[in-house]
Design a protein around this motif. Sequence first.
Motif, PDB file in Angstrom:
ATOM      1  N   HIS A 244      95.105  43.729   9.680  1.00  0.00           N
ATOM      2  CA  HIS A 244      93.682  43.370   9.764  1.00  0.00           C
ATOM      3  C   HIS A 244      92.814  44.348   8.976  1.00  0.00           C
ATOM      4  O   HIS A 244      93.114  45.544   8.955  1.00  0.00           O
ATOM      5  N   GLN A 245      91.796  43.806   8.356  1.00  0.00           N
ATOM      6  CA  GLN A 245      90.875  44.667   7.609  1.00  0.00           C
ATOM      7  C   GLN A 245      89.436  44.331   7.975  1.00  0.00           C
ATOM      8  O   GLN A 245      89.156  43.253   8.505  1.00  0.00           O
ATOM      9  N   VAL A 246      88.565  45.275   7.679  1.00  0.00           N
ATOM     10  CA  VAL A 246      87.129  44.958   7.703  1.00  0.00           C
ATOM     11  C   VAL A 246      86.589  45.306   6.323  1.00  0.00           C
ATOM     12  O   VAL A 246      86.800  46.407   5.817  1.00  0.00           O
ATOM     13  N   GLU A 247      85.942  44.347   5.708  1.00  0.00           N
ATOM     14  CA  GLU A 247      85.372  44.512   4.384  1.00  0.00           C
ATOM     15  C   GLU A 247      83.881  44.719   4.536  1.00  0.00           C
ATOM     16  O   GLU A 247      83.274  44.158   5.462  1.00  0.00           O
ATOM     17  N   GLY A 248      83.279  45.518   3.664  1.00  0.00           N
ATOM     18  CA  GLY A 248      81.818  45.660   3.697  1.00  0.00           C
ATOM     19  C   GLY A 248      81.247  45.418   2.314  1.00  0.00           C
ATOM     20  O   GLY A 248      81.881  45.751   1.302  1.00  0.00           O
TER      21      GLY A 248
ATOM     22  N   PHE B 232      97.551  39.327   4.620  1.00  0.00           N
ATOM     23  CA  PHE B 232      99.008  39.133   4.580  1.00  0.00           C
ATOM     24  C   PHE B 232      99.597  39.742   3.308  1.00  0.00           C
ATOM     25  O   PHE B 232      99.071  39.523   2.212  1.00  0.00           O
ATOM     26  N   ARG B 233     100.672  40.476   3.462  1.00  0.00           N
ATOM     27  CA  ARG B 233     101.363  40.997   2.277  1.00  0.00           C
ATOM     28  C   ARG B 233     102.855  40.964   2.487  1.00  0.00           C
ATOM     29  O   ARG B 233     103.342  41.213   3.597  1.00  0.00           O
ATOM     30  N   ASN B 234     103.549  40.672   1.399  1.00  0.00           N
ATOM     31  CA  ASN B 234     104.997  40.538   1.480  1.00  0.00           C
ATOM     32  C   ASN B 234     105.654  41.923   1.519  1.00  0.00           C
ATOM     33  O   ASN B 234     106.193  42.392   0.523  1.00  0.00           O
TER      34      ASN B 234
HETATM   35  N1  DAH Z   1      90.811  45.458  -0.898  1.00  0.00           N
HETATM   36  C1  DAH Z   1      91.328  46.797  -0.895  1.00  0.00           C
HETATM   37  C2  DAH Z   1      92.734  46.812  -0.284  1.00  0.00           C
HETATM   38  O1  DAH Z   1      93.065  45.921   0.422  1.00  0.00           O
HETATM   39  C3  DAH Z   1      90.443  47.720  -0.094  1.00  0.00           C
HETATM   40  C4  DAH Z   1      89.138  47.936  -0.745  1.00  0.00           C
HETATM   41  C5  DAH Z   1      88.984  48.970  -1.618  1.00  0.00           C
HETATM   42  C6  DAH Z   1      88.077  47.099  -0.493  1.00  0.00           C
HETATM   43  C7  DAH Z   1      87.791  49.202  -2.242  1.00  0.00           C
HETATM   44  C8  DAH Z   1      86.852  47.313  -1.099  1.00  0.00           C
HETATM   45  C9  DAH Z   1      86.735  48.373  -1.986  1.00  0.00           C
HETATM   46  O2  DAH Z   1      85.795  46.547  -0.903  1.00  0.00           O
HETATM   47  O3  DAH Z   1      85.524  48.578  -2.601  1.00  0.00           O
HETATM   48  O4  DAH Z   1      93.473  47.704  -0.579  1.00  0.00           O
END
Ligand code: DAH
Length: 346
Positions: A212-216, A198-200
């Motif tokens: 939506h995001q996927v984090e690794g 969520f962002r304003n």
């Molecule tokens: N959290 C960052 C964003 O929302 C995206 C991101 C960048 C995640 C670099 C990461 C990363 O894990 O290493 O803009």
Amino acid sequence: MKEKINEILQEVESFATDSLDKLEEYRIGYLSKKGKIPALFGDFKNVVPEDRKEMGQLLNELKNKAQSKLNLLKDEITTKKETSVDDDIDLTRPVEFRDVGTRHPLSIVRRQILDIFDRIGYTVAEGPEIENDWHNFSALNFPEEHPARDMQDTFFVSDDKTPSAEKIALRTHTSSVQARVMENNKPPIRVVAPGRVFRNEAISARAHCIFHQVEGLYIDHNVSFADLKQTLYYFAREFFGEDTKVRFRPSYFPFTEPSAEMDISCKICGGKGCKICKYSGWVEILGCGMVDPNVLESNNIDSKEYTGFAFGMGIERITMLKYQINDLRLFFENDIRFLKQFEGAF
Ligand code: DAH
């Protein structure tokens, strides 16, 4: 003859029933081949010629009345049956077709992404959407009052008077799940974390306040930048196709050092240059980098023993590139005409 006709006419007129069986008896008794009315037609040949016209008319009238009575009662009984709840269901009625829903394009793409990482040993992790300051910021090397926090416009749940460290907010990125995974697991760690963030921000074709995001995250002995590049190159080719090229550009994120952004060769123009890639031949798809030693230490992982890499990508962005969708808002409007186009996709 006339008397007989009148007698039967009276019987017909006074007949009433609400049972289909009784009605069938009536039909057989009066109208079938062996019924009373056809029998009268049989007697007709005995009528003297002067009376034939009159009798013929009376007979026809009787027959018509008996027939319309049958039709009327039949209609009444069957409509009553259809509307009454107590009666048996009519299994012979045609089926009413209902529209079956389709999978949302974001769900389809999320599954595809997780599937690709599953094949190289990543498990799925999840975290809460309402998050505290520690997991969303501090554990990820965003110092308090540091301007980097303003990179992401936050929806706070706490009021303005709450000290920064105790603030509760809607998570601005799935990187918060990194902190939670490190807190609860020892390396080797290899996870992907999908979720809503969520962002304003003002809603437009290119931005939304919910996405939506996927984090690794991968942490182990001797994890290098080469591993990061190979992993993400593998992902890009699996997801966008064999001939996809990638490039890495230096960038900045508080939680990674060095940090990079990864571009893929534009799928629309094949790298020649078009509106989508702003005539550069490349489009950005994710942020990544080597986990900053400060982040490892904040989460009780020895940064002398372990190294790791992390990455984060927006599912909407990747879906837009894959399916050539040019307005982010379409994902949230639930317009059936849009969603129907993904029918059959899994
Ligand atoms: N959290 C960052 C964003 O929302 C995206 C991101 C960048 C995640 C670099 C990461 C990363 O894990 O290493 O803009």
